[in-house]
Design an enzyme around this catalytic site. Sequence first.
Site, PDB file in Angstrom:
ATOM      1  N   CYS A   2       0.957  -1.045  -0.177  1.00  0.00           N
ATOM      2  CA  CYS A   2       0.264   0.031   0.003  1.00  0.00           C
ATOM      3  C   CYS A   2       0.836   1.255   0.191  1.00  0.00           C
ATOM      4  O   CYS A   2       1.869   1.184   0.744  1.00  0.00           O
ATOM      5  CB  CYS A   2      -1.012   0.131   1.123  1.00  0.00           C
ATOM      6  SG  CYS A   2      -2.191  -1.348   1.274  1.00  0.00           S
ATOM      7  N   ARG A  27       4.060  -0.164  -4.874  1.00  0.00           N
ATOM      8  CA  ARG A  27       3.946  -0.618  -3.320  1.00  0.00           C
ATOM      9  C   ARG A  27       2.518  -1.541  -3.495  1.00  0.00           C
ATOM     10  O   ARG A  27       2.388  -2.164  -2.500  1.00  0.00           O
ATOM     11  CB  ARG A  27       3.789   0.426  -2.472  1.00  0.00           C
ATOM     12  CG  ARG A  27       4.979   1.220  -2.254  1.00  0.00           C
ATOM     13  CD  ARG A  27       4.767   2.281  -1.279  1.00  0.00           C
ATOM     14  NE  ARG A  27       4.559   1.816   0.012  1.00  0.00           N
ATOM     15  CZ  ARG A  27       5.569   1.313   0.881  1.00  0.00           C
ATOM     16  NH1 ARG A  27       6.704   1.615   0.793  1.00  0.00           N
ATOM     17  NH2 ARG A  27       5.173   0.953   1.925  1.00  0.00           N
ATOM     18  N   TRP A  73      -2.596  -2.848  -1.762  1.00  0.00           N
ATOM     19  CA  TRP A  73      -2.251  -4.016  -1.863  1.00  0.00           C
ATOM     20  C   TRP A  73      -3.178  -4.712  -0.857  1.00  0.00           C
ATOM     21  O   TRP A  73      -3.043  -4.719   0.389  1.00  0.00           O
ATOM     22  CB  TRP A  73      -0.782  -4.573  -1.551  1.00  0.00           C
ATOM     23  CG  TRP A  73      -0.462  -5.844  -2.005  1.00  0.00           C
ATOM     24  CD1 TRP A  73       0.030  -6.352  -3.195  1.00  0.00           C
ATOM     25  CD2 TRP A  73      -0.349  -7.105  -1.161  1.00  0.00           C
ATOM     26  NE1 TRP A  73       0.165  -7.655  -3.177  1.00  0.00           N
ATOM     27  CE2 TRP A  73       0.083  -7.990  -1.768  1.00  0.00           C
ATOM     28  CE3 TRP A  73      -0.367  -7.300   0.352  1.00  0.00           C
ATOM     29  CZ2 TRP A  73       0.426  -9.221  -1.193  1.00  0.00           C
ATOM     30  CZ3 TRP A  73      -0.445  -8.426   0.861  1.00  0.00           C
ATOM     31  CH2 TRP A  73      -0.017  -9.450   0.231  1.00  0.00           C
ATOM     32  N   ASN A  99      -1.993   1.883   5.714  1.00  0.00           N
ATOM     33  CA  ASN A  99      -1.047   0.789   5.131  1.00  0.00           C
ATOM     34  C   ASN A  99      -0.789  -0.084   6.544  1.00  0.00           C
ATOM     35  O   ASN A  99      -0.095   0.545   7.205  1.00  0.00           O
ATOM     36  CB  ASN A  99       0.154   1.548   4.436  1.00  0.00           C
ATOM     37  CG  ASN A  99       1.422   0.669   4.290  1.00  0.00           C
ATOM     38  OD1 ASN A  99       1.015  -0.633   4.207  1.00  0.00           O
ATOM     39  ND2 ASN A  99       2.674   1.166   4.378  1.00  0.00           N
ATOM     40  N   GLY A 100      -0.921  -1.336   6.359  1.00  0.00           N
ATOM     41  CA  GLY A 100      -0.510  -2.062   7.444  1.00  0.00           C
ATOM     42  C   GLY A 100      -1.739  -3.117   7.659  1.00  0.00           C
ATOM     43  O   GLY A 100      -2.819  -3.283   6.777  1.00  0.00           O
ATOM     44  N   GLU A 484      17.384 -17.414  -7.823  1.00  0.00           N
ATOM     45  CA  GLU A 484      16.955 -16.177  -8.451  1.00  0.00           C
ATOM     46  C   GLU A 484      16.349 -16.226  -9.598  1.00  0.00           C
ATOM     47  O   GLU A 484      15.312 -15.467 -10.016  1.00  0.00           O
ATOM     48  CB  GLU A 484      18.123 -15.274  -8.256  1.00  0.00           C
ATOM     49  CG  GLU A 484      18.002 -13.753  -8.455  1.00  0.00           C
ATOM     50  CD  GLU A 484      16.982 -12.901  -7.882  1.00  0.00           C
ATOM     51  OE1 GLU A 484      16.490 -13.420  -6.806  1.00  0.00           O
ATOM     52  OE2 GLU A 484      16.771 -11.923  -8.303  1.00  0.00           O
ATOM     53  N   LYS A 488      12.526 -14.762 -10.787  1.00  0.00           N
ATOM     54  CA  LYS A 488      12.226 -13.753 -11.819  1.00  0.00           C
ATOM     55  C   LYS A 488      11.330 -14.275 -12.746  1.00  0.00           C
ATOM     56  O   LYS A 488      10.278 -13.495 -12.985  1.00  0.00           O
ATOM     57  CB  LYS A 488      13.750 -13.436 -12.332  1.00  0.00           C
ATOM     58  CG  LYS A 488      14.709 -12.790 -11.720  1.00  0.00           C
ATOM     59  CD  LYS A 488      14.395 -11.176 -11.322  1.00  0.00           C
ATOM     60  CE  LYS A 488      13.623 -10.925  -9.868  1.00  0.00           C
ATOM     61  NZ  LYS A 488      14.368 -10.804  -8.746  1.00  0.00           N
ATOM     62  N   GLU A 491       7.716 -14.221 -11.105  1.00  0.00           N
ATOM     63  CA  GLU A 491       7.276 -12.992 -10.858  1.00  0.00           C
ATOM     64  C   GLU A 491       6.856 -12.418 -12.111  1.00  0.00           C
ATOM     65  O   GLU A 491       5.665 -11.749 -12.402  1.00  0.00           O
ATOM     66  CB  GLU A 491       8.302 -12.074 -10.466  1.00  0.00           C
ATOM     67  CG  GLU A 491       8.473 -12.484  -8.758  1.00  0.00           C
ATOM     68  CD  GLU A 491       9.348 -11.578  -8.051  1.00  0.00           C
ATOM     69  OE1 GLU A 491       9.150 -10.573  -7.224  1.00  0.00           O
ATOM     70  OE2 GLU A 491      10.801 -11.444  -8.658  1.00  0.00           O
ATOM     71  N   HIS A 507      17.114 -36.563  -7.823  1.00  0.00           N
ATOM     72  CA  HIS A 507      16.446 -36.959  -6.583  1.00  0.00           C
ATOM     73  C   HIS A 507      15.008 -36.654  -6.622  1.00  0.00           C
ATOM     74  O   HIS A 507      14.229 -36.609  -5.837  1.00  0.00           O
ATOM     75  CB  HIS A 507      17.154 -36.460  -5.350  1.00  0.00           C
ATOM     76  CG  HIS A 507      18.425 -36.930  -5.291  1.00  0.00           C
ATOM     77  ND1 HIS A 507      18.767 -38.059  -4.749  1.00  0.00           N
ATOM     78  CD2 HIS A 507      19.651 -36.252  -5.444  1.00  0.00           C
ATOM     79  CE1 HIS A 507      20.201 -38.333  -4.710  1.00  0.00           C
ATOM     80  NE2 HIS A 507      20.589 -37.217  -5.139  1.00  0.00           N
ATOM     81  N   LYS A 606       6.065  -3.927  -4.081  1.00  0.00           N
ATOM     82  CA  LYS A 606       7.475  -3.906  -3.918  1.00  0.00           C
ATOM     83  C   LYS A 606       8.044  -4.134  -2.543  1.00  0.00           C
ATOM     84  O   LYS A 606       9.066  -4.628  -2.138  1.00  0.00           O
ATOM     85  CB  LYS A 606       7.993  -2.607  -4.616  1.00  0.00           C
ATOM     86  CG  LYS A 606       9.356  -2.251  -4.457  1.00  0.00           C
ATOM     87  CD  LYS A 606       9.906  -2.983  -5.539  1.00  0.00           C
ATOM     88  CE  LYS A 606      11.600  -2.812  -5.254  1.00  0.00           C
ATOM     89  NZ  LYS A 606      12.229  -3.841  -6.009  1.00  0.00           N
TER      90      LYS A 606
END
Length: 611
Positions: A2, A27, A73, A99-100, A484, A488, A491, A507, A606
Amino acid sequence: MCGIVAYVGPKEAYPVILKGLKRLEYRGYDSSGVALLDKELKIYKKKGKVAELEESLVGKDLHAHIGIGHTRWATHGEPNDRNAHPHLSASGKLAMIHNGIIENYAQLKQELLKKGYEFKSDTDTEVLLNFIDDIRENNQCSLEEAVRIALKRVVGAYVIIIVDQESPDTLIAARKGSPLVIGIGKDEHFLASDASPIIEYTKEVVYVNDYELAIIKPDELVLKNLGNEKLTPFVQKLDIELAAIEKGGYEHFMLKEIFEQPHTIYDCLRGRLDLSNGQVKMAGVQQNIEQLKNANRIIMVACGTSWHAGLVAEYIFEELCRIPVEVEYASEFRYRNPVIHPGDVIVAISQSGETADTLVAIEKAKEQGAFIFGVLNVVGSSIARASHSGAYTHAGPEIGVASTKAFTAQLAVLTMIALKLAKEKGTIDAARYNNLLHELHAIPEKVEVVLQQKDKIQAIAAKYSNANDFLYLGRGYNFPVALEGALKTKEISYIHAEGYPAAEMKHGPIALVDETLPVVFVATKDAYHEKIVSNIQEIKARKGKVLAVITEGDEIISQLSDDIMVVPEADEIVAPMLNVIPMQLLAYYIGVSKGLDVDKPRNLAKSVTVE
Ligand code: M6R
């Protein structure tokens, strides 16, 4: 999570708030809204991105000199117009953004329902707002006092900003656990989740701390604690420029940030890597050298991409400094009962410095006597303030939701710390130490070389963009790079991707391999080279498609692979900074070829300020 922005002063509030929301959209972007107070309080909100809100407001009378705005968000309640912020109190007098997460909102809601309150949304925010308004009404007190009383009962994290129909020149804001910056202009104030909406207007800012309340008028900023004592605002100067938060001709922030890496890594090394004297200069390390070099154990605590940086660092620190290292997901670490000894050092790695899990994890470790060292990008962030010491990565603002330049800068900082400690401890010989200083120094130039392959990687991306799954494999220092790469891809392109240690593949994941599965090998020349050649053969034998990141001149893997992405030769300790670049470009171009919004991938934000 947010983004919040607010303005009070002589300017038209709406354009300031709208521009600020666009800057903060990274955000969260499920919905957005504004509340403007002129003669009356007007609230406009819309599901979707800020541009959709803007379009819906064309032609409306938006005149006001005070207002608040929010980009969401979603946590409580699905993303729709109803749940979008700002929320209006039942009395119709107060509008609030938040926000929270209010963890005890259900209990507060029950209390209000018993009193006859009805709710228009499913949010915890509307509950808190009515809770505040109810206190004001019952106690016949000021809004400021009501906020103070209410917040003493609240469990959770918040930044709230309230505009009150009855005080048309005053904003009330409070913070606990989520970020809030106040910009000080001439007879005006700007409030936001970070400095990006503010730097255009002023460089003088105050970072509000937890349990502080701000009463803001155009020409006055009063800061108090929850005990109603006045505090002296600590005014700081912002050191970022507007250009750093704009796209600068690139199609996306993500691409811009990938291409900034030669400079960001250079900036990170600048002034620290002293080749002529064979030194690494890092004040935060030097001031705590005894604590750090005598650490019984280092625990890297982080999330997402920053966690991957921690994994690379685990290999580097153990190799060079001979200090045992553990790498922990902050979200797990904070809730289990970890054994922490006073001699332990926690390294908190975070781009934003606001990640809620990482912040709480270090606070808990601190309570148990650990020394906290932050490796952070955002100056003055919550984790920076909660750490005993640290080193900034100096990568500049990272706006694309997918972390790219922050990762390579984290690796550069962590490698320098390891080198410094290894030298202090005597666990590295002089030749290796000097060689690694030069290897590090050469990285920015080598990154330039990797970036020159962008067209080739774009063509590879086009070839594989219809794949349903990807497997990313690497060994040693390249194992976290493979993780990583997979992150990527997930996402940015919404393709399922798994990262695995290359040897571990047999395995289990090898069962997935057939002629439709692209397998990306991070297979540059290092101690594992022969081993990874065998792993590639195992995939080829099962008809998997092999895409390999290889060292220049590696004919063996080149001939085995369907497609190659080439990087210059580098020591295995610094190679991850190069090897990750093709992964970033591959994910980026696959996302773009699928027509996706790579800067704002669905469901992500973010800065993850909720747990
Ligand atoms: O700001 P932080 O580095 O603490 O963020 C941690 C993760 O949320 C972040 O790395 C996330 O995984 C990114 N979207 C990865 O690209």
